[in-house]
Design a protein around this motif. Structure first.
Motif, short mmCIF file in Angstrom:
data_model
loop_
_atom_site.label_atom_id
_atom_site.label_comp_id
_atom_site.label_asym_id
_atom_site.label_seq_id
_atom_site.Cartn_x
_atom_site.Cartn_y
_atom_site.Cartn_z
N PRO A 1 -7.16 11.26 -8.75
CA PRO A 1 -6.24 10.11 -8.76
C PRO A 1 -4.64 10.64 -8.90
CG PRO A 1 -7.99 10.14 -10.29
CD PRO A 1 -7.93 11.57 -9.75
N LEU B 1 0.23 7.35 -5.59
CA LEU B 1 -0.62 6.19 -4.80
C LEU B 1 -1.30 5.28 -5.52
CD1 LEU B 1 -2.92 8.74 -2.58
CD2 LEU B 1 -0.92 7.36 -1.90
N ARG B 2 -0.77 5.15 -7.01
CA ARG B 2 -1.11 4.11 -8.01
C ARG B 2 -2.30 4.21 -8.41
NH1 ARG B 2 3.55 4.42 -6.87
NH2 ARG B 2 5.14 2.54 -6.87
N GLU B 3 -3.04 5.45 -8.30
CA GLU B 3 -4.54 5.57 -8.64
C GLU B 3 -4.62 5.66 -10.34
OE1 GLU B 3 -5.30 8.53 -6.04
OE2 GLU B 3 -6.00 7.17 -4.28
N LEU C 1 0.68 -1.27 0.04
CA LEU C 1 0.06 0.01 -0.04
C LEU C 1 0.99 1.16 0.05
CD1 LEU C 1 -2.53 -1.31 2.85
CD2 LEU C 1 -3.17 -0.96 0.48
N GLU C 2 0.64 2.17 -0.88
CA GLU C 2 1.32 3.47 -0.91
C GLU C 2 0.39 4.37 -0.15
OE1 GLU C 2 4.24 3.61 -2.22
OE2 GLU C 2 4.22 1.82 -3.09
#
Lengths: 320, 646, 209
Positions: free
Chosen positions: B634, B638-640, B586-587
């Motif tokens: 996004p 956070l890799r969104e 998790l970032e």
């Protein structure tokens, strides 16, 4: 226990008496349980005690011994017994105490308002109906049905020695009932927060032998007697003109219904919803300065001159 | 630069370089910027705790003033209006602004440390929940300090709360303030639920969770589902008052009892939500001072859940006098008696833990063990009121006031005080003073019992609740005087607690990582912990990782020193819900101003509603919307989203 | 500290290769939107409870519309269901990496959502009663009003998803915002089905008469 007019560890009537043994039983169970736990806790804590802080705590190594689960099992089994007994006893008592009884001898319509009790005796026909306030008379030995009507906000009707609490909720009619075993005066109290003078919203239930009750009822049915003395006549004029804006005195033109009916004011032992004894000193003080006695009450201060006050009192004292 | 979509986390040992790198990644900016943007759960937890204690103090002062008024019959220190605002604000402060937030504070601070994680699942949401809590407390007190405080109790029944009977702004402050607070509690609850199911240390299966985690989890699920009920009730009240809708007014088909149902459907689970986490703190702390694991862990965990489940089915016991049919009353009476059973499990487990352990008496132990007795006294008085016909006499008298204070002070305040003595060293690196602690404990214990034990009698002798004065010939005078004296002794005890905290913050004895020789993961970090909590993600093999050696029971041993390093970014490990097997890296988000701005915008919106100034409402709404969009935009870190194409 | 007992194995999680960040629907954001749905779902449950409780205790004549007209409400319901389908279509196209199809789906859902809102406002204006008329009226307007508020939020969410898709943010792997937003829109749709049934269907089944 006359030391506690609003106490309910003794009962003076059938409905309250039905609940009393269960009440005492749960008190005893609760006290016993608390004592047992206190003793067990005390013993557990003082068994091998070390007293101190972090150093002492760290110094004791960690071990796991004994069958702790058994404690929980035994504890639950022992607890289950009073719980089950109470559950069953509760259901039985509830069935007896709920009511209302089929055979009520008298029906009353009680409408609590901020911060007094309007009591109507409907009777069997309109000319047997009358209203009074804050003092309820009932004959002894018979069940009395009380219909509770919502007047303004939620109030609750409670006469500890005779009956548990029932709320009066606007928009619905709730039923309560009571039966007094012996003659006497039983204190009541509003027990749902209703605003500024919730604290001073008491009433009395006066249980009388049947014949006395019938005499009281006959007297209440009558209108006010005509004023005799000059002072009383002047007082009547003031009462009709001023007090009549809110109060009713049957037989005069004071006919408003938003405050207690005063037709037989002097037949009541207390005034201001059980706050003051009904004597001339208190009555005078109440009329002149209701805000001083019950701040926030809906009766404004009257600012009568001394003579006006005397006249009003002279008239009111005829309202037996 | 395209970063990897998959990675095998590097496993290793801690090192100075590694810690320095983690510190740079995790620490909050200093100064004003950091103050408004931090998302560190430890900071947020401490803020919650301090703010909640402040409301405890305010609520306590309100109570002391009330007790002065009630020390004797017919006193005139307060007018009825003042008294009504005081008792209402006392309830609101204690139940809404202290009892739940204090447990949120401890949970916020401790959960990632207990769970072996680096932060809560949603750090920005965490910050938001604090700012909105603070705002709602200020909002409610703004009403109180301007003479517009709630004045119909904390339970606020209609019709008295409607405009006809309550024309001032008191009810509007209360209604909108509670809806605002509800947002805070709800997002906090969501955060706890997701955190416990997705961000535990590997190996921390559900049956290895500290009981405090069970307690807060249970409370959070309940809160998520029932806070909408009370928020709706207050919102409908506000509509009835300000827009002449007809939800509660019987004159146009409204139902006064609808208020009571909506309120108590929330209210009863709420009172379990404010004690179950505290009971969990006792279940986790008491065994440390008994030098053995908790007796009956599984039963205690299950009973926590069972209590809450049953707690959804008892709300009508607050309404036994409202004229409902006997059949319905019987059901709720039975459920209210049945709920004693799961509560009793914890009591017997604690007693067994002490008896079968080797207790060391410290101040923390005194608070944790004495609460068992207070719990039982509060529990039996509750059991008494569960019986409908008995309740018809007991309800709305001081008997119930005695009951609620034994359960609230006994099962919330005493555990919280014990928890403070227990975890203060972890949070601050200093010990609280033990000698002062003993004075604190005894004054609090004696004062509390002196104030509230006689109150059972006051209630049995018929004194009604919520009265600003009473007549002299009722038999209550001496009892009330004793209660007043006791309340001041209790106040002195709490004052000593505050003195101990202030003093020890500066001159308390320094504490190491594990001053109590305790068993759970938070004691494996330094005191106070570094911003990243764990340099190396632990792997857990039992309920008491730090006691495994001494107990010698487990076939496997937890790994504290060696584990995933996770230092490629601001990272922690995501794990599966039941068995905590690692399944995602998790970032975590950086510090951000958006939670503060969203809280600010929402508060402005509510102020606009209070003042019925729609421009202000629009401004607040716009700020809140923009802040939310910025928050949810996004982010690649956070890799969104995918990185931009070249 | 005593030496570790020889036959106890030190357990260190050996994970293998793990995804970094959310993949597809798997991520904390899905849990977050699930929590939101649980809480808001509870809100609507209590709103409908208020309606049924008040109606059950009301005298005859409480229903201001004993036979509610479906001329606007039924087509509007179908429109909302269609918009859910459009939103699904949009996400489906993200999965297929077809940006134009995704924009079509989200855009259509947005337009249909706005249309639903407009029709709803017309319906409100066409009622013969206002929200203060009676408890029935108040419950009707506040329940459909709360739903409308959720529709408005949903429209903003769809617009954001549309914009972010246009900016080419998403791929089959990185699309959690889309999944979360579309799930929220489906939730708004499902709530409407309950609200519609309560206000427009149960009177025909006899409730509140």
């Amino acid at each position: 226990m006359n030391a506690f007019p609003l106490g309910y560890l003794d009962a003076a009537g059938r409905r309250a008496a039905t609940v009393l043994p269960l009440t005492w039983a749960v008190i005893v169970i609760s006290v016993l349980v608390s004592l047992v736990i206190a003793i067990v806790l005390w013993r557990a804590v003082t068994r091998g005690r070390l007293n101190g802080g972090a150093v002492e705590t760290r110094s004791v190594p960690i071990t796991r011994t004994g069958n702790g689960i058994r404690w929980i099992g035994i504890g639950l089994v022992i607890s289950a017994v009073p719980l089950l007994v109470t559950l069953v006893w509760t259901m039985i008592t509830l069935a007896h105490a709920s009511g209302p009884p089929q055979d009520s001898a008298l029906t009353l319509d009680v409408t609590p308002r901020q911060w007094w009790w309007e009591v109507r005796y409907p009777g069997n026909s309109p000319d047997e109906a009358f209203a009074t306030a804050n003092e309820i008379h009932i004959p002894t030995g018979v069940p009395v049905l009380v219909r509770l009507h919502g007047g303004d906000v939620i109030h609750s009707f409670w006469v500890p020695k005779l009956t548990g609490k029932t709320d009066a909720i606007p928009g619905q009619t709730n039923l309560s009932w009571m039966q007094a075993d012996a003659p006497g005066r039983y204190r009541g109290q509003c027990t749902e927060f209703c605003g500024f003078q919730h604290a001073r919203m008491g009433f009395e239930v006066v249980a009388q032998p049947r014949d006395e009750f019938d005499r009281w009822r006959a007297q209440q049915l009558k209108g006010a007697s005509p004023a005799q003395s000059e002072g009383a006549q002047r007082g009547l004029q003031l009462v009709e003109y001023r007090c009549g804006l809110c109060h009713q005195v049957r037989g005069t033109s004071a006919g408003a219904r938003s405050a207690p009916d005063l037709t037989h004011l002097m037949s009541r032992r207390t005034i201001a919803a059980g706050t003051l004894l009904n004597n001339s000193g208190n009555l005078a003080g109440w009329i002149q300065d209701p805000q001083g006695v019950k701040p926030g009450s809906l009766m404004p201060n009257q600012y009568l001159s001394a003579r006006e006050l005397n006249d009003v009192l002279a008239y009111l004292e005829t309202l037996q | 630069m395209r970063t990897a979509d998959f990675r095998t986390p590097e496993i290793g040992l801690d090192s100075t370089a590694h810690e320095a790198r983690l510190k740079r990644l995790w620490e909050t900016s200093p100064g004003i910027k950091g103050f408004f943007t931090t998302v560190d759960h430890k900071e947020i937890g401490k803020r919650y705790i301090v703010t909640a204690f402040a409301f405890l103090a305010l609520g306590g002062i309100e109570a002391l003033v009330m007790r002065l008024q009630l020390a004797g019959p017919d006193l005139t220190l307060l007018t009825p209006e003042q008294y009504n605002e005081l008792f209402s604000m006392h309830g609101v402060s204690m139940i809404f602004l202290y009892a739940s937030p204090i447990l949120s504070g401890f949970s916020n601070y401790l959960w990632p440390l207990l769970l072996g994680s680096r932060d809560m699942a949603f750090p920005r949401l965490n910050a938001l929940s604090y700012w909105i809590y603070l705002a709602s407390g200020l909002f409610l007190y703004a009403g109180f300090f301007t003479g517009n405080g709630p004045n119909d109790g904390w339970f606020n029944y209609v019709p008295y709360a409607l405009r006809d009977f309550n024309p001032g702004m008191n009810q509007d402050f209360y209604a909108l303030g509670i809806v605002l607070l509800g947002i805070s509690t709800t997002v906090g609850a969501a955060n706890f639920i997701v955190t416990v199911f997705r961000t535990r240390a590997p190996g921390m299966s559900l049956n290895r969770l500290p009981i405090m985690v069970w307690g807060t989890l249970t409370a959070s699920v309940a809160n998520l589902l029932v806070i909408p009920s009370v928020s709706l009730a207050f919102f409908l009240l506000w509509l009835d008052r300000q827009f002449a809708t007809q939800f509660f007014d019987p004159n146009a088909g409204g139902q006064p009892l609808l208020w009571q149902h909506l309120f108590w459907i929330f209210g009863h689970p709420w009172v379990y939500a404010i004690v179950l986490p505290a009971m969990g703190m006792v279940s986790d702390g008491l065994p440390v001072f008994c030098r053995r694991p908790l007796v009956g862990y599984s039963l205690v965990a299950l009973s926590t859940v069972a209590t809450m489940l049953l707690g959804f089915g008892v709300w009508v016991h607050h309404m036994f006098a409202t004229g409902l049919p006997s059949l319905g009353l019987s059901f709720f009476s039975g459920a209210s008696i049945a709920i004693v059973v799961p509560s009793a499990v914890a009591v017997f487990a604690w007693l067994a833990t002490i008896w079968l352990g080797r207790p060391v008496i410290t101040t923390a132990f005194l608070f944790f063990s004495s609460m068992i007795l207070l719990f039982v006294i509060g529990g039996v008085s509750g059991f008494m009121t569960a019986s409908v016909p008995v309740d018809w006499q007991l309800t709305d008298t001081y008997f119930v006031v005695a009951h609620i204070h034994y359960v609230l002070i006994g099962i919330n305040v005493f555990p919280v005080l014990g928890a403070t003595y227990f975890w203060f060293p972890k949070m601050t690196g200093r010990m609280l003073d033990e000698r002062l602690g003993r004075w604190n404990f005894w004054l609090t214990f004696i004062g509390f019992n002196l104030a509230f034990l006689p109150m059972h009698l006051t209630g049995l002798f018929g004194m009604p609740r919520r009265v600003y004065t009473y007549a002299p010939d009722m038999g209550w005078d001496t009892l009330n005087l004793i209660t007043t004296i006791g309340s001041f002794v209790l106040g002195l005890g709490i004052l000593l607690f505050i003195v101990n905290v202030m003093k020890s913050l500066r001159t308390g004895e320094r504490a190491g990582a594990n001053p109590w020789g305790a068993s759970t993961l938070e004691w494996a970090t330094s005191s106070p912990p570094p911003p990243f909590n764990f340099a190396v993600i632990p792997t857990v093999a039992s309920r008491h990782p730090l006691w495994e050696d001494q107990l010698g029971e487990e076939s496997a041993k937890s790994s504290i020193d060696r584990g995933m390093l996770l230092a490629s970014g601001k990272e922690t490990i995501g794990t599966s819900p039941l068995d905590a097997a690692p399944d995602m890296i998790l970032e975590m988000p950086e510090d951000s101003i958006t939670p503060f701005l969203l809280a600010l915008g929402t508060t402005i919106l509510f102020v606009g509603m209070l003042l019925k100034t729609w421009g202000v409402v629009a401004a607040g709404g716009a700020l809140a919307t923009l802040a939310l969009i910025a928050w949810l935009w996004p982010r690649q870190a956070l890799r969104e989203r995918e990185p931009a194409h070249g | 500290m005593a030496e570790a007992v020889a036959d106890r194995e030190l357990v260190v999680a050996d994970t293998g290769s793990l995804p970094v960040g959310p993949v597809g629907r798997h991520g904390l954001g899905s849990w977050g939107v699930a929590m939101l749905i649980a809480g808001e779902g509870a809100l609507f449950a209590f709103l409908l409870f208020s309606y049924y409780y008040t109606g059950a205790n009301a005298p005859p004549g409480w229903l201001l519309e004993p036979e509610p007209t479906l001329t606007l409400a039924l087509p509007n319901t179908i429109l909302l269901i269609a918009s859910s389908f459009a939103a699904w279509f949009g996400e489906h196209n993200i999965l297929r990496q077809r940006r134009r199809g995704a924009l079509l789906g989200f855009g259509a859902a947005f337009v249909m959502g706005v249309a639903f809102a407009i029709v709803q406002v017309f319906e409100w204006l066409s009622k013969s009663y206002r929200f203060g008329t009676s408890s029935y009226a108040s419950l009707y307007f506040v329940t459909t009003g709360f739903h409308m508020a959720h529709v408005v939020v949903g429209i903003v969410v769809l617009a954001a998803i549309f914009a972010w898709t246009a900016l080419d943010y998403f791929s089959p792997r990185r699309r959690l915002s889309v999944s979360a937003g579309v799930l929220y829109w489906h939730f708004v749709d499902v709530v409407w089905l309950f609200v519609f049934t309560t206000f427009y269907v149960t009177p025909y089944l006899g409730f509140g008469q």
